[in-house]
Structure formats: structure tokens, C-alpha cells
Design a protein around this motif. Sequence first.
Motif, PDB file in Angstrom:
ATOM      1  N   THR A  10       0.817  -1.219   0.000  1.00 56.53           N
ATOM      2  CA  THR A  10       0.000   0.000   0.000  1.00 56.53           C
ATOM      3  C   THR A  10       0.848   1.265   0.000  1.00 56.53           C
ATOM      4  O   THR A  10       0.511   2.253  -0.644  1.00 56.53           O
ATOM      5  CB  THR A  10      -0.932   0.018   1.242  1.00 56.53           C
ATOM      6  N   LEU A  11       1.957   1.238   0.746  1.00 56.71           N
ATOM      7  CA  LEU A  11       2.703   2.471   0.966  1.00 56.71           C
ATOM      8  C   LEU A  11       4.133   2.442   0.433  1.00 56.71           C
ATOM      9  O   LEU A  11       4.818   3.466   0.441  1.00 56.71           O
ATOM     10  CB  LEU A  11       2.764   2.773   2.474  1.00 56.71           C
ATOM     11  N   GLY A  12       4.616   1.264   0.037  1.00 55.94           N
ATOM     12  CA  GLY A  12       6.012   1.181  -0.403  1.00 55.94           C
ATOM     13  C   GLY A  12       6.998   1.284   0.747  1.00 55.94           C
ATOM     14  O   GLY A  12       8.172   1.574   0.545  1.00 55.94           O
ATOM     15  N   ILE A  13       6.511   1.096   1.959  1.00 58.38           N
ATOM     16  CA  ILE A  13       7.385   1.118   3.146  1.00 58.38           C
ATOM     17  C   ILE A  13       7.650  -0.336   3.532  1.00 58.38           C
ATOM     18  O   ILE A  13       6.733  -1.156   3.522  1.00 58.38           O
ATOM     19  CB  ILE A  13       6.689   1.866   4.313  1.00 58.38           C
ATOM     20  N   PHE A  14       8.892  -0.664   3.909  1.00 51.62           N
ATOM     21  CA  PHE A  14       9.279  -2.057   4.120  1.00 51.62           C
ATOM     22  C   PHE A  14       9.616  -2.295   5.603  1.00 51.62           C
ATOM     23  O   PHE A  14      10.769  -2.175   5.997  1.00 51.62           O
ATOM     24  CB  PHE A  14      10.478  -2.379   3.227  1.00 51.62           C
ATOM     25  N   PRO A  15       8.606  -2.646   6.422  1.00 54.80           N
ATOM     26  CA  PRO A  15       8.914  -2.883   7.840  1.00 54.80           C
ATOM     27  C   PRO A  15       9.583  -4.244   8.045  1.00 54.80           C
ATOM     28  O   PRO A  15       9.456  -5.140   7.206  1.00 54.80           O
ATOM     29  CB  PRO A  15       7.543  -2.868   8.531  1.00 54.80           C
ATOM     30  N   GLY A  16      10.246  -4.393   9.165  1.00 55.34           N
ATOM     31  CA  GLY A  16      10.781  -5.688   9.559  1.00 55.34           C
ATOM     32  C   GLY A  16       9.980  -6.210  10.742  1.00 55.34           C
ATOM     33  O   GLY A  16       9.055  -5.557  11.231  1.00 55.34           O
ATOM     34  N   ILE A  17      10.365  -7.406  11.201  1.00 51.47           N
ATOM     35  CA  ILE A  17       9.699  -7.984  12.372  1.00 51.47           C
ATOM     36  C   ILE A  17      10.759  -8.337  13.400  1.00 51.47           C
ATOM     37  O   ILE A  17      11.757  -8.992  13.083  1.00 51.47           O
ATOM     38  CB  ILE A  17       8.903  -9.247  12.001  1.00 51.47           C
ATOM     39  N   LYS A  18      10.545  -7.855  14.608  1.00 53.19           N
ATOM     40  CA  LYS A  18      11.403  -8.298  15.717  1.00 53.19           C
ATOM     41  C   LYS A  18      10.697  -9.490  16.333  1.00 53.19           C
ATOM     42  O   LYS A  18       9.545  -9.372  16.743  1.00 53.19           O
ATOM     43  CB  LYS A  18      11.559  -7.166  16.743  1.00 53.19           C
ATOM     44  N   TRP A  19      11.391 -10.627  16.344  1.00 54.04           N
ATOM     45  CA  TRP A  19      10.760 -11.845  16.843  1.00 54.04           C
ATOM     46  C   TRP A  19      10.152 -11.592  18.201  1.00 54.04           C
ATOM     47  O   TRP A  19      10.798 -11.028  19.048  1.00 54.04           O
ATOM     48  CB  TRP A  19      11.823 -12.957  16.952  1.00 54.04           C
ATOM     49  N   THR A  20       8.953 -11.946  18.476  1.00 53.97           N
ATOM     50  CA  THR A  20       8.118 -12.696  17.584  1.00 53.97           C
ATOM     51  C   THR A  20       6.983 -11.873  16.999  1.00 53.97           C
ATOM     52  O   THR A  20       6.390 -12.266  15.974  1.00 53.97           O
ATOM     53  CB  THR A  20       7.559 -13.924  18.364  1.00 53.97           C
ATOM     54  N   ASN A  21       6.691 -10.730  17.621  1.00 57.39           N
ATOM     55  CA  ASN A  21       5.432 -10.076  17.236  1.00 57.39           C
ATOM     56  C   ASN A  21       5.513  -8.568  17.076  1.00 57.39           C
ATOM     57  O   ASN A  21       4.474  -7.915  17.018  1.00 57.39           O
ATOM     58  CB  ASN A  21       4.345 -10.397  18.278  1.00 57.39           C
ATOM     59  N   ASP A  22       6.708  -7.992  17.041  1.00 59.88           N
ATOM     60  CA  ASP A  22       6.798  -6.533  16.883  1.00 59.88           C
ATOM     61  C   ASP A  22       7.052  -6.170  15.423  1.00 59.88           C
ATOM     62  O   ASP A  22       7.977  -6.707  14.793  1.00 59.88           O
ATOM     63  CB  ASP A  22       7.978  -5.970  17.690  1.00 59.88           C
ATOM     64  N   LEU A  23       6.272  -5.232  14.901  1.00 62.72           N
ATOM     65  CA  LEU A  23       6.558  -4.657  13.588  1.00 62.72           C
ATOM     66  C   LEU A  23       7.526  -3.500  13.839  1.00 62.72           C
ATOM     67  O   LEU A  23       7.283  -2.681  14.741  1.00 62.72           O
ATOM     68  CB  LEU A  23       5.277  -4.123  12.942  1.00 62.72           C
ATOM     69  N   VAL A  24       8.610  -3.442  13.077  1.00 61.49           N
ATOM     70  CA  VAL A  24       9.622  -2.417  13.341  1.00 61.49           C
ATOM     71  C   VAL A  24      10.010  -1.679  12.065  1.00 61.49           C
ATOM     72  O   VAL A  24       9.948  -2.235  10.956  1.00 61.49           O
ATOM     73  CB  VAL A  24      10.904  -3.007  14.003  1.00 61.49           C
ATOM     74  N   SER A  70      26.690 -24.121  22.183  1.00 64.89           N
ATOM     75  CA  SER A  70      25.488 -24.967  22.159  1.00 64.89           C
ATOM     76  C   SER A  70      24.326 -24.194  21.532  1.00 64.89           C
ATOM     77  O   SER A  70      24.320 -22.959  21.504  1.00 64.89           O
ATOM     78  CB  SER A  70      25.127 -25.425  23.576  1.00 64.89           C
ATOM     79  N   LYS A  71      23.351 -24.956  21.018  1.00 62.70           N
ATOM     80  CA  LYS A  71      22.223 -24.335  20.332  1.00 62.70           C
ATOM     81  C   LYS A  71      20.927 -24.635  21.064  1.00 62.70           C
ATOM     82  O   LYS A  71      20.826 -25.601  21.812  1.00 62.70           O
ATOM     83  CB  LYS A  71      22.139 -24.847  18.892  1.00 62.70           C
ATOM     84  N   GLY A  72      19.930 -23.820  20.820  1.00 62.92           N
ATOM     85  CA  GLY A  72      18.626 -24.052  21.442  1.00 62.92           C
ATOM     86  C   GLY A  72      17.528 -23.363  20.656  1.00 62.92           C
ATOM     87  O   GLY A  72      17.796 -22.650  19.684  1.00 62.92           O
ATOM     88  N   VAL A  73      16.288 -23.607  21.062  1.00 64.22           N
ATOM     89  CA  VAL A  73      15.130 -22.969  20.420  1.00 64.22           C
ATOM     90  C   VAL A  73      14.352 -22.212  21.494  1.00 64.22           C
ATOM     91  O   VAL A  73      14.023 -22.774  22.545  1.00 64.22           O
ATOM     92  CB  VAL A  73      14.191 -24.019  19.774  1.00 64.22           C
ATOM     93  N   ILE A  74      14.079 -20.948  21.231  1.00 65.75           N
ATOM     94  CA  ILE A  74      13.291 -20.126  22.163  1.00 65.75           C
ATOM     95  C   ILE A  74      11.861 -20.064  21.636  1.00 65.75           C
ATOM     96  O   ILE A  74      11.641 -19.724  20.464  1.00 65.75           O
ATOM     97  CB  ILE A  74      13.841 -18.679  22.239  1.00 65.75           C
ATOM     98  N   THR A  75      10.914 -20.392  22.492  1.00 65.37           N
ATOM     99  CA  THR A  75       9.511 -20.326  22.043  1.00 65.37           C
ATOM    100  C   THR A  75       8.702 -19.312  22.844  1.00 65.37           C
ATOM    101  O   THR A  75       7.575 -19.008  22.483  1.00 65.37           O
ATOM    102  CB  THR A  75       8.827 -21.706  22.170  1.00 65.37           C
ATOM    103  N   SER A  76       9.260 -18.821  23.939  1.00 64.34           N
ATOM    104  CA  SER A  76       8.506 -17.850  24.734  1.00 64.34           C
ATOM    105  C   SER A  76       9.493 -16.956  25.474  1.00 64.34           C
ATOM    106  O   SER A  76      10.700 -17.126  25.355  1.00 64.34           O
ATOM    107  CB  SER A  76       7.620 -18.586  25.743  1.00 64.34           C
TER     108      SER A  76
END
Length: 262
Positions: free
Chosen positions: A102-116, A244-250
Motif C-alpha cells: 500500500t505504501l512502499g514502506i518495508f517494515p521488519g519484524i522483531k521476533w516474535t510479534n513486533d513490527l519495526v 550450544s544451540k537451542g530454540v526459544i519459544t517464549s
Amino acid sequence: MLSEIRKHLPGHPWQDKIQYFDTLDSTNTYAKQLALQGAAAGTVIIAGHQTGGRGRLGRSFSSPAGMGIYMSVILRPDCRPEELMHLTCAAGLAACNAIEETLGIFPGIKWTNDLVLSRKKLGGILTELSVNPASGKVEWAVVGIGINCCQKAGQFPPEIQDIACSLGIEPGQTPPLSASLIAALENMSRNLLAEKNHIMEAFSRRCITVGSEISILRGDEVQHATAIGIEENGGLLVQYPDGSKGVITSGEVSIRGMYGYL
Ligand code: BTN
């Protein structure tokens, strides 16, 4: 407002399911009430102003009159809640796509739910869902989207002044953006389960957290790590300093250099 939005959605399947209110406490709270009463999938609730806008982790979402889009949609996907872990990511992606188209503006997402935008918070997504205890399936999901649209510098409350931003558009530009958001959410709802892989690949490309140094706050415990990817269900893949590796879900994930985290 409602007729302006509908005008941009000719023949759209959700066109007649949009409800507009000048003021609500929270469009999510109201949509949840309607969902409990059996409202159809595709019911869209929009408010011009929220007196109790809610965010993730019990936070509030500043929702002043005429300054933003405050919208919630009821979905009724036929699946189990485990299959819907990526819903917040998918909704964030849909919002970014609508803003871009709609606007030609390209937002990003900060995991998990912020539009930035420019490393500041433009808005956010709040998803809430109910599971039928007998079937174990999702009864309804409410996807709430808040976008700061018209605020100018100095117009945010002091507590978020340094971390928030807006699209910087005029009030007249919000109805077409609302319509575009509705279209993007309807599209997302149709492809949510079948296109999960594609959605999450696109989310990964949008997600500014990936590749960043982060801190993870769980209760009183803070851990540092590097975000290295997004897994299929929306979890954040991280690597800790010991390799070491891990997965963050919350929990709360902060990105170094953003929102005052140095
Ligand atoms: C967050 O920042 O954590 C999410 C913010 C989500 C705000 C939107 S505005 C429309 C809907 N109604 C609410 O009360 N919250 C969401």
C-alpha cells in the motif's frame, strides 16, 4: 470509515463482516466475546481508539484516536493448536506485506510479534486462541494488529517516545491500508496450514532478530546468545556463547542496540 474501507474491498469475502467502533477497550477483547458467541470466521473488528489496548506479556498498547489502526480478526482454522504455533509470525508477515504493497514502506519484524521500522516499534501482533477440550482442536483464534500510523515526533507517550515510531501517513491513508490488511489476513488464513513452509521462509527474511546478538529474559534469568534462524513452528534458533544451540519459544527477547538495550 467503514464505507471507506469496504470501498477498497469490492466483492471480498470478508467485506460484509467488518465492524467499526469509534471506541472500544480492546478490539481483541471484543472479538473474543464475539467468537465465544459464535461469530463467523472472517469477522473483523476495527476501533478508531482503544482505551485498554493490550500487547504481549500483559503490556498495554497505546491506541490514541485517529493515530493508528487497531484491528482484530476472528479465525476458525480446523486444526490442533500445535499446528498453529506460527500464527503470530504469519500475521506479522501479512501486516508487513500489506504495508509494503500500500505504501512502499518495508517494515521488519522483531521476533516474535513486533513490527519495526528503523529499529523502532511500529506496531505489534497479539494472537489469542481457544481450544475445544473435547476435540482438542482450535475453536477460534483472534489475531489483533496494532499499527502506529499518523503520530509525529513527540506525539508518543513519554514512556515509549524513544522506542516507538509511526508510518508517518495522513489519516486519509489509513482506510486503504486497513483494507489491504484485511485482504492480506484473509489470504493468510487460506494458506496458513498448507503454505506453512513458505510463510516461515518469508518470515525469516523479514525477521531482523536473525543474525543479531540478543538477550533472553525468562523470569529473573537473563541469557545472552546469537539468533541464528527461525524454525518451522516460529521458534527462534539461538547459539549460546559456549557453542550450544537451542530454540526459544517464549519469554522476552531483546536485540542489542534496540529499544534501549545497549
Ligand atoms: C504487542 O505490542 O505486544 C502487541 C500489540 C497488539 C495491539 C493490537 S491493537 C488491536 C488489538 N487489540 C488489542 O488490544 N491489542 C491488539
